[in-house]
Write a protein that holds these residues in place. Structure first.
Motif, PDB file in Angstrom:
ATOM      1  N   GLU A 152      -8.707  -8.802  -4.207  1.00 29.53           N
ATOM      2  CA  GLU A 152      -9.189  -7.427  -4.322  1.00 29.53           C
ATOM      3  C   GLU A 152     -10.382  -7.183  -3.410  1.00 29.53           C
ATOM      4  O   GLU A 152     -10.451  -6.177  -2.694  1.00 29.53           O
ATOM      5  CB  GLU A 152      -9.566  -7.100  -5.769  1.00 29.53           C
ATOM      6  CG  GLU A 152     -10.056  -5.675  -5.934  1.00 29.53           C
ATOM      7  CD  GLU A 152     -10.323  -5.302  -7.386  1.00 29.53           C
ATOM      8  OE1 GLU A 152     -10.909  -4.224  -7.611  1.00 29.53           O
ATOM      9  OE2 GLU A 152      -9.946  -6.066  -8.291  1.00 29.53           O
ATOM     10  N   THR A 153     -11.321  -8.124  -3.405  1.00 31.42           N
ATOM     11  CA  THR A 153     -12.517  -7.971  -2.563  1.00 31.42           C
ATOM     12  C   THR A 153     -12.153  -7.936  -1.088  1.00 31.42           C
ATOM     13  O   THR A 153     -12.604  -7.064  -0.336  1.00 31.42           O
ATOM     14  CB  THR A 153     -13.489  -9.136  -2.821  1.00 31.42           C
ATOM     15  OG1 THR A 153     -13.878  -9.123  -4.196  1.00 31.42           O
ATOM     16  CG2 THR A 153     -14.718  -9.029  -1.934  1.00 31.42           C
TER      17      THR A 153
ATOM     18  N   HIS B  63       0.851  -1.194   0.000  1.00 30.94           N
ATOM     19  CA  HIS B  63       0.000   0.000   0.000  1.00 30.94           C
ATOM     20  C   HIS B  63       0.886   1.243   0.000  1.00 30.94           C
ATOM     21  O   HIS B  63       1.922   1.279   0.687  1.00 30.94           O
ATOM     22  CB  HIS B  63      -0.904  -0.015   1.233  1.00 30.94           C
ATOM     23  CG  HIS B  63      -1.985   1.007   1.203  1.00 30.94           C
ATOM     24  ND1 HIS B  63      -1.766   2.340   1.515  1.00 30.94           N
ATOM     25  CD2 HIS B  63      -3.310   0.916   0.881  1.00 30.94           C
ATOM     26  CE1 HIS B  63      -2.894   3.012   1.404  1.00 30.94           C
ATOM     27  NE2 HIS B  63      -3.855   2.173   1.023  1.00 30.94           N
TER      28      HIS B  63
ATOM     29  N   THR C 263     -10.054  -4.791  -0.147  1.00 35.05           N
ATOM     30  CA  THR C 263     -10.875  -3.572  -0.140  1.00 35.05           C
ATOM     31  C   THR C 263     -11.609  -3.426   1.186  1.00 35.05           C
ATOM     32  O   THR C 263     -11.668  -2.339   1.782  1.00 35.05           O
ATOM     33  CB  THR C 263     -11.881  -3.592  -1.308  1.00 35.05           C
ATOM     34  OG1 THR C 263     -11.150  -3.625  -2.549  1.00 35.05           O
ATOM     35  CG2 THR C 263     -12.776  -2.365  -1.289  1.00 35.05           C
ATOM     36  N   THR C 264     -12.172  -4.536   1.660  1.00 26.85           N
ATOM     37  CA  THR C 264     -12.874  -4.518   2.946  1.00 26.85           C
ATOM     38  C   THR C 264     -11.906  -4.271   4.092  1.00 26.85           C
ATOM     39  O   THR C 264     -12.205  -3.523   5.039  1.00 26.85           O
ATOM     40  CB  THR C 264     -13.619  -5.849   3.163  1.00 26.85           C
ATOM     41  OG1 THR C 264     -14.443  -6.125   2.028  1.00 26.85           O
ATOM     42  CG2 THR C 264     -14.487  -5.791   4.406  1.00 26.85           C
TER      43      THR C 264
ATOM     44  N   CYS D 299      -9.068  -2.641   3.925  1.00 21.76           N
ATOM     45  CA  CYS D 299      -8.658  -1.237   3.874  1.00 21.76           C
ATOM     46  C   CYS D 299      -9.715  -0.323   4.483  1.00 21.76           C
ATOM     47  O   CYS D 299      -9.385   0.667   5.158  1.00 21.76           O
ATOM     48  CB  CYS D 299      -8.367  -0.823   2.432  1.00 21.76           C
ATOM     49  SG  CYS D 299      -6.765  -1.394   1.818  1.00 21.76           S
TER      50      CYS D 299
ATOM     51  N   GLU E 277      -7.688   3.650   1.453  1.00 22.68           N
ATOM     52  CA  GLU E 277      -8.226   3.296   0.141  1.00 22.68           C
ATOM     53  C   GLU E 277      -7.468   2.084  -0.396  1.00 22.68           C
ATOM     54  O   GLU E 277      -6.245   2.013  -0.296  1.00 22.68           O
ATOM     55  CB  GLU E 277      -8.075   4.472  -0.834  1.00 22.68           C
ATOM     56  CG  GLU E 277      -8.909   5.693  -0.482  1.00 22.68           C
ATOM     57  CD  GLU E 277     -10.395   5.462  -0.682  1.00 22.68           C
ATOM     58  OE1 GLU E 277     -10.759   4.656  -1.576  1.00 22.68           O
ATOM     59  OE2 GLU E 277     -11.192   6.082   0.045  1.00 22.68           O
ATOM     60  N   TYR E 278      -8.194   1.151  -0.965  1.00 21.65           N
ATOM     61  CA  TYR E 278      -7.535  -0.007  -1.588  1.00 21.65           C
ATOM     62  C   TYR E 278      -6.661   0.441  -2.748  1.00 21.65           C
ATOM     63  O   TYR E 278      -7.030   1.337  -3.517  1.00 21.65           O
ATOM     64  CB  TYR E 278      -8.584  -1.007  -2.080  1.00 21.65           C
ATOM     65  CG  TYR E 278      -8.023  -2.077  -3.000  1.00 21.65           C
ATOM     66  CD1 TYR E 278      -7.277  -3.124  -2.493  1.00 21.65           C
ATOM     67  CD2 TYR E 278      -8.238  -2.012  -4.386  1.00 21.65           C
ATOM     68  CE1 TYR E 278      -6.751  -4.098  -3.338  1.00 21.65           C
ATOM     69  CE2 TYR E 278      -7.718  -2.971  -5.232  1.00 21.65           C
ATOM     70  CZ  TYR E 278      -6.976  -4.010  -4.706  1.00 21.65           C
ATOM     71  OH  TYR E 278      -6.448  -4.967  -5.541  1.00 21.65           O
ATOM     72  N   ASP E 279      -5.502  -0.184  -2.881  1.00 27.59           N
ATOM     73  CA  ASP E 279      -4.617   0.077  -4.013  1.00 27.59           C
ATOM     74  C   ASP E 279      -4.354  -1.246  -4.727  1.00 27.59           C
ATOM     75  O   ASP E 279      -4.049  -2.253  -4.074  1.00 27.59           O
ATOM     76  CB  ASP E 279      -3.294   0.679  -3.531  1.00 27.59           C
ATOM     77  CG  ASP E 279      -2.432   1.162  -4.679  1.00 27.59           C
ATOM     78  OD1 ASP E 279      -1.771   0.313  -5.323  1.00 27.59           O
ATOM     79  OD2 ASP E 279      -2.430   2.370  -4.952  1.00 27.59           O
TER      80      ASP E 279
END
Length: 336
Positions: free
Chosen positions: A200-201, A27, A204-205, A207, A213-215
């Motif tokens: 990714e899923t 990140h 994202t949660t 983060c 923010e997800y990167d």
């Protein structure tokens, strides 16, 4: 305001915590250091450093962190002399000195936020909260049978399968305790199997929990492995490849039938509660189950003795221990 709370990755050894460390380290705002050996030992040695409100004592503490052969400070690749001077000039608490080491590591990468990863920290959440009251904990859970199978093969794991079974049981039990006691914004759980299947899923949660923010770089941690994983740790070689689900369920080829029975007999409720299906293996022999219980009792007794000594020691604390570095930490200091 963006968060500067410290992040701690915990979980049973061999549950994928190094992969998660690298994901977080990828990140743009977060740096998670390789495993060190000065946070918990430093806490238990705090009386030896004396009152840190005295400059000479802060210097001794900084020098111990930077130069003791057991602290692994060198793996942070920081200037030891400069670090010691920052500790001397910093707030007079143990948490601050330790936090300065990790903050300096994050600054190496031009990042504003730091994290630390050590699986066994699940035993020390209360201790870590004494040092870093605003800490956030991320607990990665993996199928206990995979953890046991992997622990057996590690060159550094000198114990038997009965201890390995207890390692996973303890991680789950401590996790349940933390989930009950800690605020929702301080403790988070996710499963290795879900993380590798849908990075990714899941990230994202995660983060969102961390206030970040997800990167997309987080889903390709292999790039960070080249810099963040010490070369001598060959047991982390898998982190240099792509995120894969291939190792989920590998216990089926790595555990002997009696070991599968032992895991499923002792860990059945914990496995199913975390979404892992049982094979229906026959019950383990009574003597093997009794050995797991004997090891568990011995480990519990050792923890109780250590906790009792620490409770007594807290009555004669040489000075404040909580860090005074982040926004929340300084806010608590003002309230006090």
């Amino acid at each position: 305001m963006q968060s500067d709370r410290p992040i701690f990755v915990i979980g049973c050894p061999r549950s994928g915590t190094t992969m998660l460390q690298l994901m977080l380290h990828s990140h743009p705002r977060i740096a998670v250091a390789p495993e060190t050996r000065f946070l918990v030992p430093g806490y238990y040695r705090r009386f030896g450093f004396g009152d840190l409100r005295e400059e000479a004592n802060r210097r001794r503490l900084g020098q111990w962190i930077a130069s003791d052969k057991d602290t692994k400070f060198k793996e942070l690749k920081l200037d030891g002399d400069r670090f010691v001077e920052e500790v001397v000039a910093g707030p007079p608490t143990l948490g601050s000195a330790i936090g300065i080491a990790f903050r300096s590591y994050a600054e190496r990468y031009g990042k504003a936020r730091w994290g630390d990863k050590r699986p066994s920290y699940y035993h020390y959440v209360d201790l870590i909260l004494r040092l870093f009251p605003d800490a956030q904990f991320v607990h990665l859970i993996r199928d206990g049978r995979d953890c046991v199978a992997s622990l057996k093969e590690m060159p550094w794991y000198g114990k038997d399968v009965f201890h390995a079974v207890n390692n996973w049981a303890e991680a789950i039990d401590f996790g349940r305790r933390h989930a009950r006691r800690l605020p929702a914004d301080s403790y988070y759980e996710l499963r290795y199997e879900d993380l590798t299947a849908s990075p990714e899923t899941e990230l994202t949660t995660l983060c969102a929990f961390l206030g970040e923010e997800y990167d997309p770089a987080m889903s390709e941690p292999c790039h960070a492995a080249r810099e963040a994983i010490p070369q001598h740790k060959i047991w982390h070689s898998n982190t240099h490849g792509e995120v894969t689900t291939a190792r989920s369920g590998s216990w089926k080829a790595r555990l002997k039938p009696w070991e599968v029975s032992l895991c499923e007999t002792v860990l059945a409720e914990r496995l199913t509660a975390n979404g892992y299906e049982l094979t229906g293996a026959p019950a383990a022999e009574k003597g093997q189950v009794a050995e797991v219980s004997r090891v568990a009792a011995k480990r519990r007794a050792a923890r109780r003795r250590k906790d009792l000594r620490d409770r007594i020691n807290r009555l004669r604390e040489p000075g404040p221990v909580a860090a005074q570095l982040t926004t929340r930490q300084l806010g608590e200091l003002v309230k006090a």
